[in-house]
Design an enzyme around this catalytic site. Structure first.
Site, PDB file in Angstrom:
ATOM      1  N   GLY A   1       0.922  -1.148   0.049  1.00  0.00           N
ATOM      2  CA  GLY A   1      -0.011   0.031   0.021  1.00  0.00           C
ATOM      3  C   GLY A   1       0.887   1.221  -0.092  1.00  0.00           C
ATOM      4  O   GLY A   1       0.236   2.211  -0.150  1.00  0.00           O
ATOM      5  N   ARG A   2       2.038   1.071   0.023  1.00  0.00           N
ATOM      6  CA  ARG A   2       2.933   2.335   0.466  1.00  0.00           C
ATOM      7  C   ARG A   2       3.318   3.192  -0.659  1.00  0.00           C
ATOM      8  O   ARG A   2       3.599   4.420  -0.408  1.00  0.00           O
ATOM      9  CB  ARG A   2       4.216   1.890   1.235  1.00  0.00           C
ATOM     10  CG  ARG A   2       3.819   1.543   2.654  1.00  0.00           C
ATOM     11  CD  ARG A   2       5.167   1.137   3.244  1.00  0.00           C
ATOM     12  NE  ARG A   2       4.829   0.269   4.473  1.00  0.00           N
ATOM     13  CZ  ARG A   2       5.227  -0.888   4.713  1.00  0.00           C
ATOM     14  NH1 ARG A   2       6.063  -1.569   3.855  1.00  0.00           N
ATOM     15  NH2 ARG A   2       4.819  -1.448   5.794  1.00  0.00           N
TER      16      ARG A   2
ATOM     17  N   PHE B   1       1.742   6.945   9.915  1.00  0.00           N
ATOM     18  CA  PHE B   1       1.132   5.462   9.543  1.00  0.00           C
ATOM     19  C   PHE B   1       1.759   4.709   8.295  1.00  0.00           C
ATOM     20  O   PHE B   1       2.870   5.055   7.863  1.00  0.00           O
ATOM     21  CB  PHE B   1      -0.521   5.777   9.317  1.00  0.00           C
ATOM     22  CG  PHE B   1      -0.688   6.823   8.156  1.00  0.00           C
ATOM     23  CD1 PHE B   1       0.096   7.228   7.041  1.00  0.00           C
ATOM     24  CD2 PHE B   1      -2.052   7.253   7.743  1.00  0.00           C
ATOM     25  CE1 PHE B   1      -0.107   7.655   6.019  1.00  0.00           C
ATOM     26  CE2 PHE B   1      -2.375   7.792   6.607  1.00  0.00           C
ATOM     27  CZ  PHE B   1      -1.657   8.297   5.640  1.00  0.00           C
ATOM     28  N   GLU B   2       0.937   3.465   8.205  1.00  0.00           N
ATOM     29  CA  GLU B   2       1.462   2.841   7.082  1.00  0.00           C
ATOM     30  C   GLU B   2       2.802   2.218   7.472  1.00  0.00           C
ATOM     31  O   GLU B   2       3.808   2.031   6.682  1.00  0.00           O
ATOM     32  CB  GLU B   2       1.395   3.246   5.862  1.00  0.00           C
ATOM     33  CG  GLU B   2      -0.004   3.529   5.505  1.00  0.00           C
ATOM     34  CD  GLU B   2      -0.407   3.283   4.186  1.00  0.00           C
ATOM     35  OE1 GLU B   2       0.315   2.325   3.584  1.00  0.00           O
ATOM     36  OE2 GLU B   2      -1.201   3.813   3.180  1.00  0.00           O
ATOM     37  N   GLY B   3       3.093   2.123   8.762  1.00  0.00           N
ATOM     38  CA  GLY B   3       4.413   1.893   9.184  1.00  0.00           C
ATOM     39  C   GLY B   3       5.216   3.076   9.558  1.00  0.00           C
ATOM     40  O   GLY B   3       5.224   3.834   8.673  1.00  0.00           O
TER      41      GLY B   3
END
Lengths: 613, 414
Positions: A295-296, A417-419
């Protein structure tokens, strides 16, 4: 609005995605990982990925209406103030098909490639709340069904998700569990008839938690090992709100992206049929990792889109405001800020579309390291650029009447977010180290054993390096792939890559597998590799622009040269530090200070006014 | 503020010194005999009060003790001490016998409880006649000018040093007035001022200057001190209480104060209930001059099969927790010292109690069960030693430990 949607769908039908799917072959992408060996896999990144004219025309068909919608019908200020996206706006987004951008057309989505998805992301990011709502829905929320779901699951859920009739959410985080799978408490218990699970537990900070009808939930399940032992493993489940027992807390009050809905979600004896397991029972860990890794990449283009908009807005101000009879734009310190923004936007854009292009290649290329690099670079770049843009405006930027402070607040989440970027740096460095380590282990072991041949080879290499050897990885010169006007930058990149390889080898020799505990070392490794990838993307893109004569390609050359020169020095500094021992590169001192502060959980220096006699 | 300080500083040197010199005999006239002359001034004269000067003539070392005895009619306190000093100063303008008096005063200070009072030290220094002992040329300075007086001055400073009293500006001015610059007492003062500030905060774990009187508060700070974990939580399981029962019997309820950190709670939660845990103690803890005793709840060292915690490969969603490499750390980066580790069992909680008998400690365990449910399934073995009773009698009565278990190895399963 529905007319617009029809137009879009018609456009979609007029340009079938055949060209995209026709490519053959299936090679694994490993450009970023090869960097850790000091090698450059030129074919991966040169020439810069292109899309066909048909695809370009197709994507431009999308871009127009979406841009119009965002400039005319999305009131970002109101969304931010009310902390809610109005239903009409959501309806407009649904009509545009933006809830199913990457869902294949057969399930009613737009079936966009990664490149096209990135292109739309540029526009969508103009409103942080909308961008996050859409990303939580499709970049993570329904991604599990898309990449690991069965055909039945896809047929059942994707059409409604694509139309936006149902909204998806991704439920991983728990009060006691961020990245640690072992502390997930939500439990799915198999019913006696083996036909369903009973789901119990709470998830926090779930984007779209209050809006969603379909949840991808990760829960602990008891499974029996091959050897008969019972073990807890993570399982991914598709949970509908309609299953019952699903409740959510009130929306959280956030710093930025205030319009996006974030809340707690509770599951109480929610009955989930076994057919709704994504992947296999106990295989949820891999599913979660794949979703998160995939998703990144889009954050690169999204950040670039936002910065491009900011440059427009602040340039307008800088060119009209006068101080001391001079325009702001005449001051060197203001000019410097615009250059910085342009360079960052250019590089993150280059990285984003290079990565998207690599991901669009046939086969299942694993670009997770590259995507993480894009995320780290672009989120930090966005934060710096927004801050600098605000600085150009001075006091005006600080006022709520203007949108700049909202951009600042919204962009802060990108680093989290997202890691978080810290976690992603570990991911980048460790993945690269693992890749290089596998290949170099034999050589290093030989040397440690005292194999004279290998040791001599290393010594000769070191000696030649110290005599100032010219590194040539074939980027420029005869059969070079980069344009000659970028020779300087290309040489710098080559040199950096070569020495990065030797540095990594040295680190593996020094730390071996214990490098996982050397986070300060890994951070520098990650920073250098991100810079190397960024330099590559910029050079590759600029080369293409010159070669095909894009407008203002000379400007691109300037931007590329600025970035590469700066990154070259940063890399050299980081690598020089990596070659030192902890006592010399400050690592020991840094750790010691932190240890002393954390022991007392306070700043421990005496007050400067304090006296002892 | 600064300007004021400066004038204060300069005043004594300008007024005091200069004035003193004028008042006293001109130094030039005295010439080389000055030492002899001034020394002769100090020789006790028979003309003085016979009663008071008897001590001198007898050669007694403690002739001034009675001055102090006389000064305190009521309490031995600072006022009484000051009265004695003032009396000495007023008695004779020449301050005859001041060295002996100062030595006696220094000896008497602890009796009057003023041994940590800077004002009193300054007052004692003030007893010295001013100006007389200041060296007037380099030869005097080179040799030990007025050695007895200088030594006495050093003695005052040494006593301050021993009690950890830091001299202040007034001390310095007095010393300058009395002995002059570059004299031995001034040197001593300078050394004190060099080292004292450096050592003031040298203890990373300072004990409060005045320990709390309340045994519960004392237990609280002691336990926090041993636990050395800011997350550790102190619980008062029982407040001390003395009551008269209906039967007219006096009931004393000892205090029980315990401490446990979240880490310890977690350790205890993971403890295998099949193996017993032990209550052990009392162990001494010294806080300056006070000794207190504490008890620990501990387990046996873990068997090797439970010690190894295997990191699941599917643990971290974001990055690998360990690398699959066959390479070890190189020698040069191995900064760990070889430490011979003695296997020790985990300590789950600690407590301090007003009584060390098993019944009291059992109440502590009951209290711990509220937050550590596993404890109700685990056998608890009491290993209590009667150790500190003998120590107790000899040392300090302040600590709250009076009752000590009678038996050595009492066992009870809760």
């Amino acid at each position: 609005m529905s007319g617009l949607s029809l137009l879009l769908r018609a456009a979609r039908a007029a340009f079938p995605a055949g060209a995209r799917q026709l490519r053959t072959g299936g090679f694994r992408s490993a450009y970023a990982k090869e960097l850790f060996l000091g090698k450059m896999w030129k074919e991966e990144v040169f020439p810069y990925p292109e899309i066909s004219n048909e695809e370009l025309e197709e994507i431009n068909q999308f871009v127009g209406p979406v841009e119009k919608f965002f400039s005319e019908e999305v009131d970002s200020k109101k969304i931010d103030q009310d902390a809610k996206i109005p239903p009409e706006t959501l309806k407009g987004l649904k009509n545009l098909g933006l809830f199913g951008m990457q869902i294949p057309e057969e399930y009613g989505g737009l079936g966009l490639s990664n490149t096209m998805y990135a292109r739309l992301g540029e526009i969508i990011s103009l409103d942080g709340s909308v961008a996050v709502t859409l990303a939580a829905h499709q970049a993570i929320g329904l991604k599990g069904i898309l990449i690991a779901g069965t055909d039945e699951q896809k047929a059942k859920y994707l059409p409604k998700l694509a139309s936006g009739e149902h909204i998806a959410a991704f439920c991983l985080t728990e009060p006691g569990s961020g990245s640690d799978a072992a502390s997930i408490q939500t439990r799915a218990t198999m019913s006696e008839d083996g036909k369903s699970f009973l789901l119990n537990g709470s998830k926090i900070w779930i984007s779209n938690g209050g809006l969603a009808d379909v949840f991808t939930v990760f829960a602990r399940t008891e499974i029996v090992d091959n050897d008969g032992a019972k073990k807890d493993k993570i399982t991914a489940l598709i949970v509908e709100r309609a299953f019952g027992g699903v409740t959510n807390g009130k929306p959280e009050d956030k710093l930025g992206i205030r319009g996006s809905n974030t809340c707690e979600v509770h599951f109480e004896n929610t009955k989930v049929p076994v057919e709704n397991v994504i992947g296999e029972v106990g295989g949820g860990f891999k599913v979660a990792m794949n979703i998160l890794n995939s998703g990144r990449f889009s954050m690169g283009s999204a950040s670039a889109g936002m910065i491009k908009k900011l440059i427009e807005m602040t340039a307008e101000y800088a060119c009209t405001r006068k101080q001391f009879n001079k325009k702001l734009s005449d001051f060197g310190l203001i000019q410097e800020k615009f250059t910085l923004m342009a360079v960052k936007a250019y590089v993150m854009e280059s990285m984003a579309y290079l990565t998207a292009g690599m991901m669009d290649r046939p086969g299942v290329p694993d670009c997770s390291v590259e995507a993480a690099m894009v995320k780290v670079f672009s989120s930090e770049g966005a934060w710096i650029c927004v801050s600098e843009a605000l600085q150009v405006l001075g006091g005006l930027g600080y006022m709520k009447d203007y949108p700049y402070e909202r951009y600042l607040r919204d962009s802060r989440i990108l680093l989290i977010f997202e890691g978080t970027n810290e976690i992603l740096r570990m991911y980048i460095a460790l993945t690269g180290m693992q890749y290089a380590g596998k290949i170099l282990t034999g050589k290093i072991k030989e040397m440690k054993k005292g194999n004279v041949g290998v040791a001599l080879e290393i010594f000769v290499n070191k000696f030649r390096d110290s005599m100032g050897r010219k590194v040539d990885l074939g980027l420029v010169g005869k059969d070079g792939v980069a344009h000659p006007s970028l020779e300087e930058s290309s040489k710098k990149l080559e040199e950096n890559i070569y020495y990065f390889g030797t540095t990594v080898e040295g680190l593996l020799r020094r730390f071996g597998k214990t490098i996982v505990d050397e986070q300060l070392v890994l951070k520098r490794v990650a920073d250098v590799s991100v810079n190397l990838y960024a330099m590559t993307a910029a050079i590759s893109r600029a080369s293409r622009s010159i070669s095909i004569g894009l407008r203002n390609h000379d400007h691109e050359v300037l931007l590329t040269n600025i970035f590469c020169t700066e990154a070259y020095f940063k890399n050299n500094y980081a690598m020089a530090e990596l070659e030192k021992y902890a006592a010399e590169n400050l690592d020991d001192s840094i750790k010691k200070v932190a240890q002393q502060v954390l022991e007392k959980r306070a700043y421990i220096c005496s007050h400067p006014l304090e006296r002892t006699f | 503020g600064e300007a004021q300080n400066r004038t204060q500083e300069s005043e004594p040197s300008a007024g005091g010194w200069g004035g003193g010199r004028l008042r006293g005999a001109p130094p030039a006239r005295r010439g080389g005999n000055s030492a002899a002359l001034s020394r002769s001034e100090l020789v006790p004269s028979a003309k003085g009060d016979k009663e008071k000067d008897r001590g001198f003539r007898d050669g007694s070392l403690v002739p001034f003790d009675e001055l102090f005895e006389r000064a305190h009619e009521g309490d031995r306190n600072k006022a009484a001490f000051n009265r004695a000093v003032e009396f000495f100063c007023q008695r004779d303008i020449r301050r005859r016998g001041h060295v002996e008096f100062i030595n006696a005063a220094l000896r008497k200070m602890p009796e009057f409880g003023v041994e940590r009072d800077l004002d009193v030290y300054n007052k004692i220094l003030d007893v010295f006649p001013k100006e007389v002992f200041v060296a007037r040329n380099f030869i005097q300075r080179m040799f030990n000018h007025y050695p007895r007086q200088q030594e006495c001055g050093i003695h005052v400073l040494e006593q301050m040093e021993n009690y950890g009293i830091m001299p202040n500006k007034q001390t310095k001015f007095l010393l300058l007035q009395i002995f002059g610059d570059r004299s031995h007492p001034i040197r001593k003062y300078q050394r004190l001022m060099y080292w004292f500030p450096k050592f003031k905060h040298i203890n990373p774990y300072p004990v409060p200057a005045a320990l709390p009187r309340d045994p519960v508060d004392l237990a609280r700070i002691s336990l926090q001190r041993i636990a050395a974990d800011l997350s550790a939580e102190v619980t008062v399981y029982q407040m001390p209480l003395t009551d008269i029962s209906d039967a007219g019997k006096e009931i004393t309820q000892p205090h029980i104060v315990g401490i446990q950190s979240p880490d310890q709670q977690e350790l205890l939660a993971r403890h295998n209930p099949a193996r017993p845990v032990f209550v052990e103690g009392p162990f001494p803890l010294w806080l300056k001059k006070t000794c207190v005793y504490y008890y620990v709840l501990r387990g046996d060292p873990l068997p090797p099969e439970e010690k190894e915690e295997v990191i699941d490969s599917e643990r971290n969603f974001y990055y690998p927790m360990h690398l699959d490499l066959d390479l070890d750390r190189d020698l040069w980066d191995d900064e760990e010292f070889y430490v011979d580790e003695v296997a020790e069992g985990p300590i789950f909680a600690m407590c301090m109690a007003g009584a060390g008998d098993q019944a009291t400690l059992a109440k502590w365990i009951l209290g711990l069960q509220q937050t550590n449910p596993i404890l109700s399934q685990t056998p608890v073995v009491f290993h209590l030693t009667p150790g500190p009773r003998e120590l107790q009698a000899a040392s300090d009565s302040e600590s709250g430990e009076e009752e000590i278990p009678q038996s050595w190895h009492m066992k009870q399963e809760l």
